[in-house]
Write an enzyme that holds these catalytic residues in place. Structure first.
Site, short mmCIF file in Angstrom:
data_model
loop_
_atom_site.label_atom_id
_atom_site.label_comp_id
_atom_site.label_asym_id
_atom_site.label_seq_id
_atom_site.Cartn_x
_atom_site.Cartn_y
_atom_site.Cartn_z
N TRP A 100 0.83 -1.21 0.00
CA TRP A 100 0.00 0.00 0.00
C TRP A 100 0.86 1.25 0.00
O TRP A 100 0.55 2.22 -0.71
CB TRP A 100 -0.99 -0.01 1.16
CG TRP A 100 -1.94 -1.18 1.10
CD1 TRP A 100 -2.10 -2.16 2.03
CD2 TRP A 100 -2.84 -1.50 0.03
NE1 TRP A 100 -3.04 -3.06 1.60
CE2 TRP A 100 -3.51 -2.68 0.38
CE3 TRP A 100 -3.15 -0.91 -1.20
CZ2 TRP A 100 -4.48 -3.29 -0.44
CZ3 TRP A 100 -4.11 -1.51 -2.02
CH2 TRP A 100 -4.76 -2.68 -1.64
N ASP A 167 -2.00 6.67 6.21
CA ASP A 167 -3.00 5.71 5.74
C ASP A 167 -3.28 4.77 6.91
O ASP A 167 -2.45 3.93 7.25
CB ASP A 167 -2.43 4.95 4.53
CG ASP A 167 -3.38 3.86 4.03
OD1 ASP A 167 -4.46 3.66 4.62
OD2 ASP A 167 -3.02 3.19 3.04
N LYS A 191 -12.44 -1.92 6.38
CA LYS A 191 -11.72 -2.62 7.44
C LYS A 191 -11.99 -1.87 8.73
O LYS A 191 -11.42 -0.81 8.93
CB LYS A 191 -10.23 -2.65 7.14
CG LYS A 191 -9.93 -3.38 5.83
CD LYS A 191 -8.67 -2.88 5.20
CE LYS A 191 -8.51 -3.45 3.80
NZ LYS A 191 -7.68 -2.57 2.98
#
Ligand SMILES: *Cc1c(COP(=O)(O)O)cnc(C)c1O
Length: 354
Positions: A100, A167, A191
């Site tokens: 990511w 993030d 999530k």
């Protein structure tokens, strides 16, 4: 019977949230209309958006501190580019802790010079780099708090005086942090918060408006702030379900309460991974994620037996990400302790019969 759902994302949500969300699809607030067939400008939905946004700031302890909570679309992946579009003039610093982070770096490079301050790619991202320096003239520093795929998590954040962006897709609302140290936090909802389709952005307003480029309306944080996160039709079901999850969390006792539960779940599983000689953890112990635990079998010939056993026990979503292999147990906020116990029982049973 409901499965023990260890899926990495989309993932388990509280059962009572799913119940209420499904009722609202048929009859929202006793209006005899569905949540998804009414105007997003209706009083009932405007109240949902306002409530969701204020619950975010309340749970993070960021009320009256100059922050705005937004529910946007495009996933966390859209934030990889929106962050740079809105904040990057010349140079930004990124910590590379996995897939990511790498994707965020790739997008940011379109907008300016990117300094990768450190990377753990040399060991397939199985640890968190430490002791790096962030150039003082960086427009911002970007990191990923929890690496969903590898199962590592930042326990400490570097002290950087400038703008800090994080993030937090896979560990937001799971542990107490001083969230005021961050200027922009983003997280895909799927999530820990709700269904896919909305992305939470928490941004300190004072960091905006400092880049020279023209930013298209939809990609500009200020547009969404000015329109109270209703510039265009929001994903009403995703926002409503996220609001229900936030209410559930607040009722339980907020982040400090759930952090205690999360620590218990992680301790139970990691203790077993370390004790049971049939299993071994994938990442550095100090950097282990409380949300996503990655582990492998020490004897691959037991794979089909173990896989059959956990499936038989009603466990779902335990396969590791294709880039890591092995197993990954995602223990998000809504996963009960007894589900982790069910997995540990299977691991002990495998040991007993092997
Ligand atoms: C899942 C995930 C993403 C990607 O989210 P999308 O909403 O699918 O774009 C980004 N970062 C992290 C840390 C994630 O876990």
């Amino acid at each position: 019977m409901k499965k023990h759902n260890f899926s990495a994302g989309p993932c388990i949500l509280p059962q009572e949230v799913l119940q209420k969300a499904s009722e609202a699809v048929i009859n929202f607030n006793n209006s005899n209309l569905s949540l998804i067939e009414i105007s997003h400008r209706s009083d009932d939905f405007v109240a949902v958006m306002e409530n969701a946004r204020s619950l975010v700031l309340e749970l993070l302890g960021l009320q009256n501190k100059g922050y705005q909570a937004l529910f946007l679309q495009g996933g966390a992946s859209m934030q990889f580019l929106m962050v740079a579009y809105n904040l990057l003039n010349k140079k930004a610093a990124y910590l590379n802790t996995g897939t990511w982070s790498s994707k965020a770096i790739k997008e940011a490079k379109i907008f300016g010079d990117i300094v990768e301050v450190a990377s753990s790619e040399d060991k397939n991202f199985t640890y968190i780099p430490k002791g790096y320096t962030i150039p003082a003239d960086s427009d911002y520093f970007h990191c990923t708090s929890n690496n969903t795929i590898y199962g590592t998590q930042l326990k400490e954040f570097p002290s950087f005086n400038g703008t800090t962006v994080c993030d937090m897709s896979s560990d937001i609302f799971s542990r107490q942090l001083d969230f005021s140290k961050f200027d922009l936090i983003y997280a895909g909802a799927q999530k820990n918060m709700g269904p896919a389709g909305t992305t939470l952005v928490v941004v300190k307003e004072s960091i905006l408006g400092n880049v020279n480029r023209v930013i298209p309306s939809m990609l500009k944080y200020k547009t969404h702030i000015e329109k109270d996160s209703m510039f265009n039709t929001p994903p009403v079901f995703a926002v409503y379900t996220s609001m229900l999850t936030l209410q559930w969390l607040k009722k339980l006792g907020g982040i400090s309460f759930i952090e205690g539960v999360n620590n218990k779940k992680a301790a139970l599983l990691y203790t077993e991974i370390d004790r049971n000689s049939l299993f071994s953890g994938v990442v550095e112990k100090d950097d282990r994620s409380i949300m996503n635990a990655t582990f492998t079998l020490t004897n691959e010939s037991l794979k089909s037996k173990f896989d059959a056993m956990w499936k038989e026990a009603g466990i779902n979503g335990l396969n590791g990400h294709r880039s890591v292999g092995g197993y990954r147990a995602s223990m998000y906020n809504a996963l009960p302790l007894y589900s982790v116990q069910a997995l540990v029982d299977v691991m002990q049973e495998l040991e007993r019969i092997s």
